[in-house]
Design an enzyme around this catalytic site. Structure first.
Site, PDB file in Angstrom:
ATOM      1  N   MET A  18       0.839  -1.209   0.000  1.00 37.93           N
ATOM      2  CA  MET A  18       0.000   0.000   0.000  1.00 37.93           C
ATOM      3  C   MET A  18       0.871   1.255   0.000  1.00 37.93           C
ATOM      4  O   MET A  18       0.384   2.356   0.303  1.00 37.93           O
ATOM      5  CB  MET A  18      -0.936  -0.019   1.198  1.00 37.93           C
ATOM      6  CG  MET A  18      -1.883  -1.223   1.134  1.00 37.93           C
ATOM      7  SD  MET A  18      -3.413  -0.972   2.016  1.00 37.93           S
ATOM      8  CE  MET A  18      -2.812  -0.792   3.662  1.00 37.93           C
ATOM      9  N   LEU A  21       6.746   3.136   1.392  1.00 36.79           N
ATOM     10  CA  LEU A  21       7.602   1.949   1.492  1.00 36.79           C
ATOM     11  C   LEU A  21       8.773   2.135   2.450  1.00 36.79           C
ATOM     12  O   LEU A  21       9.288   3.228   2.630  1.00 36.79           O
ATOM     13  CB  LEU A  21       8.127   1.590   0.100  1.00 36.79           C
ATOM     14  CG  LEU A  21       7.045   1.311  -0.942  1.00 36.79           C
ATOM     15  CD1 LEU A  21       7.679   0.950  -2.277  1.00 36.79           C
ATOM     16  CD2 LEU A  21       6.093   0.204  -0.494  1.00 36.79           C
ATOM     17  N   GLY A  24      11.125  -3.105   5.047  1.00 38.14           N
ATOM     18  CA  GLY A  24      10.305  -4.326   5.096  1.00 38.14           C
ATOM     19  C   GLY A  24       9.757  -4.668   3.715  1.00 38.14           C
ATOM     20  O   GLY A  24       9.831  -5.812   3.256  1.00 38.14           O
ATOM     21  N   HIS A  25       9.229  -3.649   3.042  1.00 42.47           N
ATOM     22  CA  HIS A  25       8.710  -3.859   1.691  1.00 42.47           C
ATOM     23  C   HIS A  25       9.851  -4.196   0.722  1.00 42.47           C
ATOM     24  O   HIS A  25       9.724  -5.066  -0.125  1.00 42.47           O
ATOM     25  CB  HIS A  25       8.024  -2.587   1.169  1.00 42.47           C
ATOM     26  CG  HIS A  25       6.843  -2.147   1.966  1.00 42.47           C
ATOM     27  ND1 HIS A  25       6.836  -1.001   2.719  1.00 42.47           N
ATOM     28  CD2 HIS A  25       5.616  -2.699   2.126  1.00 42.47           C
ATOM     29  CE1 HIS A  25       5.654  -0.855   3.289  1.00 42.47           C
ATOM     30  NE2 HIS A  25       4.903  -1.865   2.961  1.00 42.47           N
ATOM     31  N   GLN A  49     -10.398  -2.590   2.294  1.00 43.49           N
ATOM     32  CA  GLN A  49      -9.903  -3.255   3.496  1.00 43.49           C
ATOM     33  C   GLN A  49      -9.796  -2.316   4.693  1.00 43.49           C
ATOM     34  O   GLN A  49      -9.312  -2.707   5.754  1.00 43.49           O
ATOM     35  CB  GLN A  49      -8.569  -3.956   3.235  1.00 43.49           C
ATOM     36  CG  GLN A  49      -7.381  -3.046   3.096  1.00 43.49           C
ATOM     37  CD  GLN A  49      -6.158  -3.832   2.663  1.00 43.49           C
ATOM     38  OE1 GLN A  49      -6.096  -4.359   1.562  1.00 43.49           O
ATOM     39  NE2 GLN A  49      -5.177  -3.936   3.536  1.00 43.49           N
ATOM     40  N   GLY A 137       4.980 -10.423   3.939  1.00 38.27           N
ATOM     41  CA  GLY A 137       5.767 -10.327   5.164  1.00 38.27           C
ATOM     42  C   GLY A 137       5.122 -11.046   6.340  1.00 38.27           C
ATOM     43  O   GLY A 137       3.900 -11.041   6.487  1.00 38.27           O
ATOM     44  N   LYS A 139       5.256  -9.957   9.157  1.00 38.83           N
ATOM     45  CA  LYS A 139       4.691  -8.859   9.956  1.00 38.83           C
ATOM     46  C   LYS A 139       3.161  -8.953  10.048  1.00 38.83           C
ATOM     47  O   LYS A 139       2.573  -8.707  11.085  1.00 38.83           O
ATOM     48  CB  LYS A 139       5.113  -7.538   9.309  1.00 38.83           C
ATOM     49  CG  LYS A 139       4.293  -6.326   9.629  1.00 38.83           C
ATOM     50  CD  LYS A 139       4.821  -5.648  10.840  1.00 38.83           C
ATOM     51  CE  LYS A 139       3.991  -4.491  11.332  1.00 38.83           C
ATOM     52  NZ  LYS A 139       3.020  -3.925  10.443  1.00 38.83           N
ATOM     53  N   GLN A 143      -2.817 -12.148   8.027  1.00 36.67           N
ATOM     54  CA  GLN A 143      -3.084 -11.873   6.607  1.00 36.67           C
ATOM     55  C   GLN A 143      -2.491 -12.983   5.739  1.00 36.67           C
ATOM     56  O   GLN A 143      -3.135 -13.519   4.843  1.00 36.67           O
ATOM     57  CB  GLN A 143      -2.468 -10.523   6.251  1.00 36.67           C
ATOM     58  CG  GLN A 143      -2.346 -10.237   4.779  1.00 36.67           C
ATOM     59  CD  GLN A 143      -1.912  -8.795   4.539  1.00 36.67           C
ATOM     60  OE1 GLN A 143      -2.677  -7.873   4.745  1.00 36.67           O
ATOM     61  NE2 GLN A 143      -0.679  -8.614   4.125  1.00 36.67           N
ATOM     62  N   VAL A 166      11.034  -7.169   9.130  1.00 40.36           N
ATOM     63  CA  VAL A 166      12.193  -6.276   9.225  1.00 40.36           C
ATOM     64  C   VAL A 166      11.889  -5.253  10.325  1.00 40.36           C
ATOM     65  O   VAL A 166      10.784  -4.698  10.370  1.00 40.36           O
ATOM     66  CB  VAL A 166      12.479  -5.580   7.877  1.00 40.36           C
ATOM     67  CG1 VAL A 166      13.668  -4.639   7.993  1.00 40.36           C
ATOM     68  CG2 VAL A 166      12.720  -6.621   6.799  1.00 40.36           C
TER      69      VAL A 166
HETATM   70  P1  AMP Z   1       1.458  -3.011   3.445  1.00 42.69           P
HETATM   71  O1  AMP Z   1       2.009  -1.996   2.518  1.00 42.69           O
HETATM   72  O2  AMP Z   1       1.533  -2.616   4.872  1.00 42.69           O
HETATM   73  O3  AMP Z   1       0.107  -3.527   3.031  1.00 42.69           O
HETATM   74  O4  AMP Z   1       2.420  -4.260   3.343  1.00 42.69           O
HETATM   75  C1  AMP Z   1       2.734  -4.855   2.112  1.00 42.69           C
HETATM   76  C2  AMP Z   1       3.539  -6.102   2.352  1.00 42.69           C
HETATM   77  O5  AMP Z   1       4.741  -5.760   3.043  1.00 42.69           O
HETATM   78  C3  AMP Z   1       2.829  -7.153   3.214  1.00 42.69           C
HETATM   79  O6  AMP Z   1       3.110  -8.445   2.709  1.00 42.69           O
HETATM   80  C4  AMP Z   1       3.456  -6.932   4.554  1.00 42.69           C
HETATM   81  O7  AMP Z   1       3.428  -8.078   5.374  1.00 42.69           O
HETATM   82  C5  AMP Z   1       4.881  -6.581   4.173  1.00 42.69           C
HETATM   83  N1  AMP Z   1       5.527  -5.854   5.263  1.00 42.69           N
HETATM   84  C6  AMP Z   1       5.102  -4.712   5.849  1.00 42.69           C
HETATM   85  N2  AMP Z   1       5.936  -4.353   6.853  1.00 42.69           N
HETATM   86  C7  AMP Z   1       6.900  -5.308   6.900  1.00 42.69           C
HETATM   87  C8  AMP Z   1       8.044  -5.518   7.727  1.00 42.69           C
HETATM   88  N3  AMP Z   1       8.362  -4.683   8.702  1.00 42.69           N
HETATM   89  N4  AMP Z   1       8.810  -6.595   7.494  1.00 42.69           N
HETATM   90  C9  AMP Z   1       8.491  -7.473   6.495  1.00 42.69           C
HETATM   91  N5  AMP Z   1       7.431  -7.335   5.685  1.00 42.69           N
HETATM   92  C10 AMP Z   1       6.645  -6.269   5.883  1.00 42.69           C
END
Ligand code: AMP
Length: 271
Positions: A18, A21, A24-25, A49, A137, A139, A143, A166
């Site tokens: 989303m 970034l 983690g991303h 969502q 992730g 995280k 999900q 991360v």
């Molecule tokens: P989001 O942009 O928050 O929807 O996350 C997109 C993807 O990045 C999802 O698969 C999350 O699990 C992953 N993600 C978000 N934060 C982290 C993190 N700190 N470490 C690893 N993956 C992450």
């Protein structure tokens, strides 16, 4: 995009995001590259969502910075669709599967409709990008569990790869929402990871799951956080661990407000 990807004749690895970034991303993209894939990232703040319209409104958006970070990390394709492209008016793409208890506990309890919206957008994006591998992730452990089950139920031709969480140096799980923490709450928020680590050693030392949950909630409150849940669950079914059967795959999952920012995190206590 599909045509171009086809012409490259290479495995396609996909990381849906989303935006806003962080490392983690970017690790998802790096993992895809390490696996020899063409790396595709999407940035789409999925309205279906968000159960709280204010949360959707406040979600940080910084597409230019994101694009630069992705390119540095070796991303090959950035897909940034408009809402109308993902959900053409007049068509219904809603995913309405029975996930058993997976979508009913924890986040499912506190964010009604969230997982239905998440499953719908992931399915929709998978149908558009058609990747061989999907990178997500740890995280967002719940999900990931639901996406795994959706892939199984719909027999989707994609392999799910879980990438480790991360963290910042002080243990706080990286999240786009961290940008919204007040300086005071940024100092407090690492208590979440510290408590998860404490839970791991407490479980190893024989403390009951329910006692750990109770103490963890208290620790959060005393630190100035407002916890929603701290659940110790079976990592496959997400059912709460019974005190006397703490064997197998066990994960602690938690959500807490740090001021008005809702943070989630988890830790594998036993694998
Ligand atoms: P989001 O942009 O928050 O929807 O996350 C997109 C993807 O990045 C999802 O698969 C999350 O699990 C992953 N993600 C978000 N934060 C982290 C993190 N700190 N470490 C690893 N993956 C992450």
């Amino acid at each position: 995009m599909q045509q171009w990807l086809n012409e490259q004749n290479q495995l396609v690895g996909f990381a849906p995001t989303m935006g806003a970034l962080h490392e983690g991303h970017l690790e998802l993209i790096r993992s895809a590259k390490k696996d020899g894939c063409l790396a595709v990232a999407s940035i789409f703040v999925n309205p279906t969502q968000f159960n709280d319209p204010a949360d959707l409104e406040k979600y940080p958006r910084m597409p230019e910075k994101d694009a630069a970070l992705l390119s540095e990390a070796g991303c090959d394709v950035l897909f940034m669709p408009e809402v109308e492209e993902v959900y053409p008016p007049g068509e219904d793409f809603t995913i309405d599967l029975d996930f058993q208890q997976l979508d009913k506990v924890m986040e499912g309890k506190f964010r009604p409709g969230h997982f239905k919206g998440m499953a719908t957008v992931v399915n929709r994006l998978l149908d558009i990008v058609k990747p061989d591998k999907l990178y997500m992730g740890q995280k967002d452990f719940q999900q990931l569990s639901i996406v795994r089950d959706m892939i199984r139920q719909l027999s989707l031709p994609v392999e799910l790869v879980m990438c480790p969480t991360v963290r910042e140096e002080d243990g706080l799980a990286m999240s786009s929402r961290n940008l919204r923490l007040s300086p005071e709450m940024r100092t407090t928020a690492p208590v979440i990871h510290q408590t998860l680590q404490w839970a791991k050693s407490a479980l190893q030392e024989g403390m009951s799951a329910s006692e750990i949950e109770k103490q963890a909630l208290l620790t959060f409150t005393e630190a100035g956080l407002q916890p929603e849940y701290f659940d110790i669950v079976n990592g496959n079914t997400l059912v709460k661990v019974q005190d006397k059967s703490s064997s197998g795959f066990i994960v602690a999952c938690t959500a807490a407000f740090a001021g008005d920012v809702r943070l989630i995190d988890n830790l594998i206590l036993q694998s």
